[in-house]
Design an enzyme around this catalytic site. Structure first.
Site, short mmCIF file in Angstrom:
data_model
loop_
_atom_site.label_atom_id
_atom_site.label_comp_id
_atom_site.label_asym_id
_atom_site.label_seq_id
_atom_site.Cartn_x
_atom_site.Cartn_y
_atom_site.Cartn_z
N GLY A 1 -16.11 -45.50 16.99
CA GLY A 1 -15.85 -45.43 15.55
C GLY A 1 -15.39 -44.06 15.11
O GLY A 1 -14.30 -43.88 14.54
N LEU B 1 -2.12 -51.24 27.94
CA LEU B 1 -2.10 -51.74 29.32
C LEU B 1 -2.37 -50.64 30.34
O LEU B 1 -1.84 -50.69 31.46
CB LEU B 1 -0.73 -52.38 29.60
CG LEU B 1 -0.28 -53.47 28.62
CD1 LEU B 1 1.20 -53.77 28.79
CD2 LEU B 1 -1.10 -54.73 28.83
N GLY C 1 1.40 -48.86 30.00
CA GLY C 1 1.88 -48.59 28.65
C GLY C 1 1.25 -49.49 27.60
O GLY C 1 0.07 -49.81 27.67
N ASP D 1 -9.79 -36.73 32.02
CA ASP D 1 -10.85 -37.57 31.46
C ASP D 1 -10.18 -38.58 30.51
O ASP D 1 -9.59 -38.18 29.50
CB ASP D 1 -11.85 -36.68 30.70
CG ASP D 1 -13.01 -37.46 30.10
OD1 ASP D 1 -13.04 -38.71 30.22
OD2 ASP D 1 -13.90 -36.82 29.51
N THR E 1 -11.65 -40.80 28.67
CA THR E 1 -12.50 -41.19 27.54
C THR E 1 -11.74 -40.95 26.22
O THR E 1 -11.17 -39.88 26.04
CB THR E 1 -13.81 -40.37 27.53
OG1 THR E 1 -14.40 -40.42 28.82
CG2 THR E 1 -14.79 -40.91 26.50
N ASP F 1 -8.98 -44.82 21.84
CA ASP F 1 -9.33 -44.49 20.45
C ASP F 1 -8.23 -43.62 19.81
O ASP F 1 -7.90 -43.78 18.63
CB ASP F 1 -10.66 -43.74 20.39
CG ASP F 1 -11.80 -44.57 20.95
OD1 ASP F 1 -11.76 -45.81 20.86
OD2 ASP F 1 -12.75 -43.98 21.52
N GLY G 1 -13.85 -34.84 27.22
CA GLY G 1 -14.54 -35.22 25.98
C GLY G 1 -13.78 -36.24 25.17
O GLY G 1 -12.73 -36.73 25.59
O1 RIB Z 1 -14.03 -45.04 23.64
C1 RIB Z 1 -14.76 -43.95 24.13
C2 RIB Z 1 -16.15 -43.95 23.56
O2 RIB Z 1 -16.81 -45.10 24.02
C3 RIB Z 1 -16.99 -42.79 23.99
O3 RIB Z 1 -16.87 -41.66 23.15
C4 RIB Z 1 -18.39 -43.37 24.03
O4 RIB Z 1 -19.23 -42.91 23.03
C5 RIB Z 1 -18.21 -44.88 23.95
O5 RIB Z 1 -18.62 -45.37 22.76
#
Ligand code: RIB
Length: 295
Positions: free
Chosen positions: A40, A212, A216, A237, A239, A243, A278
Site C-alpha cells: 500500500g 510479466l 515486460g 533487489d 522488492t 509497486d 529496499g
Molecule cells: O511489494 C513489495 C512489498 O510486499 C514489500 O515492501 C513487503 O512489505 C510486502 O508487502
C-alpha cells in the site's frame, strides 16, 4: 481528481542470502537491513514521487511512526493514517544472489481496519476520485462496495492473491494492475494473451495492466492492446518493482498521457527501483525517470 490508497504499511526486514532457504535448512545471512515497505505505502509513494496528489490511509502501531515521517518527506498526505494499540505490520524478506525474493508477511495493524474507519475516510472523497487497493488489509469487500457506491474509480492490485479476493465484487473494479501469476490465479489461464482475453471477458469495462517480469508488460482495454518490454539492468533487489510500476502507471493515467508512453515510463521507473535495495526508498522520482528516458 484525488487518489486515495487504503493499504498496508510494513516494516520490511530484508536478509541477503545466496539462495532462498529450503525446508529444514538453516542459513547464515550475508546481511540484514530494515526498510519501510508494504504494498500500500509503496504504491502511494510511487504515485507521489511520480507527481500525483495522493492520500494514504491505513493503520500502524506506536512502532510505525517512521511511516508518518516518510509521508511528510515524500509528499504523501497522512491525515487518514491511524495509530492504534497493535504492532505495525512487518515482513521477513529473503533476497538471493539473483535479486529474487520471497516474503513472509505479518499483517498486524494492517488487519485492524473497521467499517467505521473506512466510512470516515471515504467520506472525504467523491465521484471520480481514484481508490487504490491491494490485498494486504482486511475489509476489502466492504471497502470496494462503499467506494463504488460513492462513484469512485477503483484500481485493484490483487496482491498477494488469496481466497479473500473471492469475496470481492470484482465487477466494480475500473483498473486491474496485476502480474501474470495473479492473472493466472484469477482466470485459470497461463499465457499472457489468454489471461487478458479472459479478464476482458469477465470485466469488459475495466482497464487491465499485466506485468510479466522479464517479459515486460501488457495493457488491454476494450479491444485495444499495447506491449512494453523491460529496460534491462543489473538488479540488486526486485522488492517493490511491481509497486513502482503500479504507482507510475496510475500517475500517468491521471496526467492523461497516452498508454504506450505510460507503460514506457512505468517500465523505466521499475528498472531504476530494482537497482536499489529496499522498497519505499528504492522508488525513483519522476525527474530521474524522465531524464533516464531521454538518455
Ligand atoms: O511489494 C513489495 C512489498 O510486499 C514489500 O515492501 C513487503 O512489505 C510486502 O508487502
Amino acid at each position: 481528481m484525488k487518489v486515495l490508497t487504503i493499504g498496508s504499511m510494513n516494516i520490511d526486514h530484508v536478509y541477503s542470502l545466496d539462495h532462498i532457504v529450503q525446508p529444514g535448512e538453516t542459513l547464515t545471512t550475508g546481511g540484514m537491513n530494515v526498510f519501510l515497505g508494504g504494498k500500500g505505502i509503496n504504491q502511494s509513494m510511487a504515485l507521489a514521487k511520480a507527481g500525483a496528489e495522493v492520500y494514504h490511509s491505513g493503520m500502524i502501531g506506536e512502532d510505525g511512526k517512521m511511516f508518518l515521517d516518510a509521508c511528510a518527506e515524500y509528499g504523501v498526505n497522512a491525515d487518514f493514517i491511524r495509530t492504534i494499540d497493535e504492532k505495525t505490520g512487518h515482513t521477513i524478506i529473503q533476497v538471493d544472489k539473483n535479486a529474487q525474493n520471497c516474503i513472509l508477511l505479518y499483517g498486524g495493524a494492517n488487519q485492524c481496519l473497521t467499517e467505521e474507519f473506512v466510512d470516515e475516510v471515504l467520506s472525504h472523497f467523491e465521484k471520480g476520485d481514484i481508490l487504490l487497493l491491494q490485498n494486504e488489509v482486511n475489509l476489502l469487500p466492504y471497502i470496494i462496495d462503499k467506494a463504488y457506491e460513492r462513484g469512485m474509480q477503483i484500481a485493484l492490485n490483487p496482491s498477494p492473491f488469496d481466497d479473500k479476493l473471492n469475496a470481492c465484487d470484482l465487477t466494480k473494479i475500473s483498473i486491474f494492475l496485476l502480474n501474470e501469476i495473479e492473472g493466472g490465479q484469477i482466470t485459470g489461464e497461463a499465457k499472457p494473451d489468454a489471461i487478458l482475453d479472459k479478464l476482458e471477458e469477465l470485466y469488459p469495462e475495466a482497464r487491465i495492466v499485466l506485468t510479466l517480469g522479464s517479459d515486460g508488460s501488457m495493457y488491454a482495454h476494450k479491444g485495444e492492446r499495447f506491449e512494453q518490454p523491460i529496460f534491462k539492468v543489473q538488479a540488486v533487489d526486485t522488492t517493490a518493482a511491481g509497486d513502482t510500476f503500479t504507482g507510475y502507471f496510475l500517475a500517468g493515467l491521471i496526467d492523461g498521457m497516452p498508454v504506450p508512453e505510460i507503460l514506457r515510463m512505468s517500465a523505466k521507473a521499475s528498472s531504476i527501483a530494482v537497482t536499489r535495495p529496499g522498497a519505499v526508498q528504492s522508488i525513483p522520482y519522476r525527474k530521474e525517470v524522465d531524464e533516464a528516458l531521454k538518455g
